[in-house]
Design a protein around this motif. Structure first.
Motif, PDB file in Angstrom:
ATOM      1  N   ARG A  22       0.849  -1.189   0.000  1.00  0.00           N
ATOM      2  CA  ARG A  22       0.000   0.000   0.000  1.00  0.00           C
ATOM      3  C   ARG A  22       0.888   1.244   0.000  1.00  0.00           C
ATOM      4  NH1 ARG A  22      -2.175  -0.453   4.730  1.00  0.00           N
ATOM      5  NH2 ARG A  22      -4.147  -1.464   4.157  1.00  0.00           N
TER       6      ARG A  22
ATOM      7  N   VAL B   1      -3.599  -6.702   0.141  1.00  0.00           N
ATOM      8  CA  VAL B   1      -3.771  -6.116   1.459  1.00  0.00           C
ATOM      9  C   VAL B   1      -4.815  -6.883   2.264  1.00  0.00           C
ATOM     10  CG1 VAL B   1      -4.516  -4.037   2.701  1.00  0.00           C
ATOM     11  CG2 VAL B   1      -3.032  -3.838   0.688  1.00  0.00           C
TER      12      VAL B   1
ATOM     13  N   THR C  88       2.507  -0.410   4.626  1.00  0.00           N
ATOM     14  CA  THR C  88       2.257   0.885   4.000  1.00  0.00           C
ATOM     15  C   THR C  88       3.545   1.664   3.795  1.00  0.00           C
ATOM     16  OG1 THR C  88       0.063   0.996   5.021  1.00  0.00           O
ATOM     17  CG2 THR C  88       0.982   3.061   4.188  1.00  0.00           C
TER      18      THR C  88
ATOM     19  N   GLU D 144      -3.509   0.376  -3.424  1.00  0.00           N
ATOM     20  CA  GLU D 144      -3.236  -0.891  -2.749  1.00  0.00           C
ATOM     21  C   GLU D 144      -3.157  -2.030  -3.756  1.00  0.00           C
ATOM     22  OE1 GLU D 144      -6.576  -1.380  -0.205  1.00  0.00           O
ATOM     23  OE2 GLU D 144      -5.755  -0.130   1.411  1.00  0.00           O
TER      24      GLU D 144
END
Length: 369
Positions: A244, A270, A284, A262
Motif C-alpha cells: 500500500r 492487502v 504501507t 493498494e
C-alpha cells in the motif's frame, strides 16, 4: 562501476593483483597532506538504502621529524572534524604495471580516540609518535546535517542546476534533466534533495572523487560478471516490500491531499476478497511531497499509482556475495551472476558493499520471479 584500464581490469578479474591504500588529507578542495600513513587497512562500507551511503574509519599513525603533533585539539587543526576530508584511493598493481583508482571522498566527522607518546627533550615537550582514528562519511553528510533557516524557493528551473546550487557540490549530469515546477523548501535539506532526485527517478550518489551524480532507480544494463565467488548464501526479507502507498500532497490553498493505492490480489494483497486480513497483511509506504509539486488530487493519485509497482517489487531476495578484492565495484552496479542450481544466469544489483582485507563483500538484490 569504477573505471580503469583494460589491463588492470582483467588482472583484477583474474586475481593475483597487489594493492595498497592511499589517503590524502583535503581541506577546502586543496591537498594539505599527501600519503597520510595508515596503521592497517581501512574499513570502508557503502549502503544504497541510506542517504549518506559511504562510511568508514582509518587509523592514522604519525611520527614527525620535528616531533610535532597532528592530534586535533581545536577547530582548524588539520584533522579536526570541521571541514577536513580524506580522498581515499587504491593502487592496484599487476606485474610491472600499477594504477591509482579513486575510491571515495569522505568527510572526517569524528576523531574518537588518540594515543600519543610524550617526552622531554632539552627541556621541551615533544611527541615522537602518535595514533588516532578518523571516522569517515561521504560528502552528503554535510547536506544531511543542514536545514533551511526559513522557507525558501528554488533559484533555478532545472533539477540539476538546483541540485548543484542546493549542495554546493560539483555535479556529473549522468541522467536527463527535468523541470522543477512551483515548489517551496522548508526543513531538512536532505528531504529537499531527495525530492529533487525523485523528479529524475534517481537517488543522490557521490562518485569516487566527491562529485554528485545520480543512481537511477530503474535497473541499468549489466556492467560486469561476478567471477571467482568465494561464497554466496541466499536470504529473504519482507522489510522493504510494501503493498500500500499513501502519497501526501497539498493544494494551492493549503488543503491536504492524499493519494492511496493498494494491491488487491495475489500474495501481496492487502486483504482477502471478503474483507478479512490477508496472509501477508498490510505494509504501507508513505511518501510526503516535501517540495509542493503534488498540488492537485489528480497528481497525488497518479504518483501513487506509479509508485505502488516500484515499492511492491523492491527485491526481497538477496545474496551476500564474497569475492576476491575488487575496487571497481560500486553500489547500484548491475552484475551478471551465474547460479544454475538456484536462479540460472540473471542480473543482480549491488545494494551494500564493503572491502575487508583480501575480500570484497556485496549484498546483491535478486530480481523477483
Amino acid at each position: 562501476m569504477r573505471q580503469t584500464s583494460a589491463r588492470i581490469s582483467q588482472a583484477i578479474a583474474d586475481g593475483g593483483t597487489r594493492k595498497s591504500w592511499v589517503f590524502d588529507l583535503i581541506y577546502d578542495n586543496a591537498r594539505r597532506l599527501a600519503n597520510v600513513p595508515i596503521q592497517r587497512e581501512p574499513a570502508l562500507d557503502w549502503d544504497a538504502s541510506r542517504f549518506v551511503t559511504g562510511s568508514g574509519s582509518a587509523r592514522v599513525v604519525w611520527t614527525d621529524d620535528h616531533a610535532h603533533t597532528l592530534v586535533p585539539r581545536e577547530i582548524g587543526d588539520w584533522f579536526s572534524p570541521f571541514g577536513a576530508e580524506m580522498q581515499v584511493d587504491c593502487i592496484i598493481g599487476a606485474g610491472v604495471f600499477a594504477e591509482r583508482i579513486p575510491t571515495g571522498r569522505f568527510v572526517i566527522t569524528e576523531v574518537p580516540d588518540a594515543t600519543e607518546s610524550r617526552m622531554l627533550w632539552e627541556g621541551r615537550l615533544i611527541h615522537p609518535g602518535e595514533a588516532f582514528t578518523v571516522t569517515l562519511k561521504d560528502r552528503l553528510a554535510k547536506v544531511q546535517r543542514d536545514d533551511f533557516g526559513m522557507p525558501a524557493a528554488p533559484r533555478t528551473a532545472s533539477v540539476w542546476d538546483e541540485i548543484q546550487d542546493l549542495t554546493g557540490m560539483p555535479v556529473v549530469r549522468n541522467l536527463p534533466d527535468a523541470a522543477i515546477g512551483a515548489i517551496a523548501y522548508e526543513g531538512p535539506k536532505e528531504d529537499a534533495l531527495k525530492a529533487l532526485y525523485d523528479r529524475i527517478d534517481a537517488w543522490a550518489h557521490p562518485d569516487a572523487t566527491g562529485a554528485l551524480t545520480a543512481r537511477p532507480k530503474a535497473w541499468p544494463e549489466p556492467v560486469d560478471t561476478i567471477r571467482n565467488v568465494v561464497s554466496a548464501p541466499t536470504s529473504m526479507t519482507s522489510q522493504f516490500t510494501y503493498n500500500r502507498v499513501v502519497v501526501k500532497g497539498r493544494s494551492a490553498e493549503g488543503r491536504p491531499l492524499y493519494g492511496v493505492r493498494e494491491i488487491t490480489e495475489g500474495f501481496l494483497r492487502v486483504r482477502n476478497s471478503n474483507g478479512s486480513q490477508s496472509p501477508y497483511g498490510g505494509a504501507t509506504y508513505t511518501y510526503p511531497d516535501t517540495l509542493g509539486v503534488l498540488d492537485t488530487q489528480t497528481k497525488v493519485d497518479e504518483y501513487a499509482a506509479s509508485l505502488l509497482p516500484r515499492v511492491s517489487r523492491i527485491r526481497s531476495v538477496t545474496r551476500e556475495v564474497t569475492e576476491p578484492f575488487n575496487p571497481l565495484r560500486e553500489i547500484g552496479d548491475v552484475l551478471v551472476f551465474e547460479d544454475r542450481r538456484a536462479y540460472g544466469t540473471a542480473p543482480v544489483r549491488v545494494q551494500t558493499l564493503r572491502h575487508r582485507g583480501a575480500h570484497t563483500v556485496m549484498t546483491v538484490e535478486v530480481p523477483d520471479g
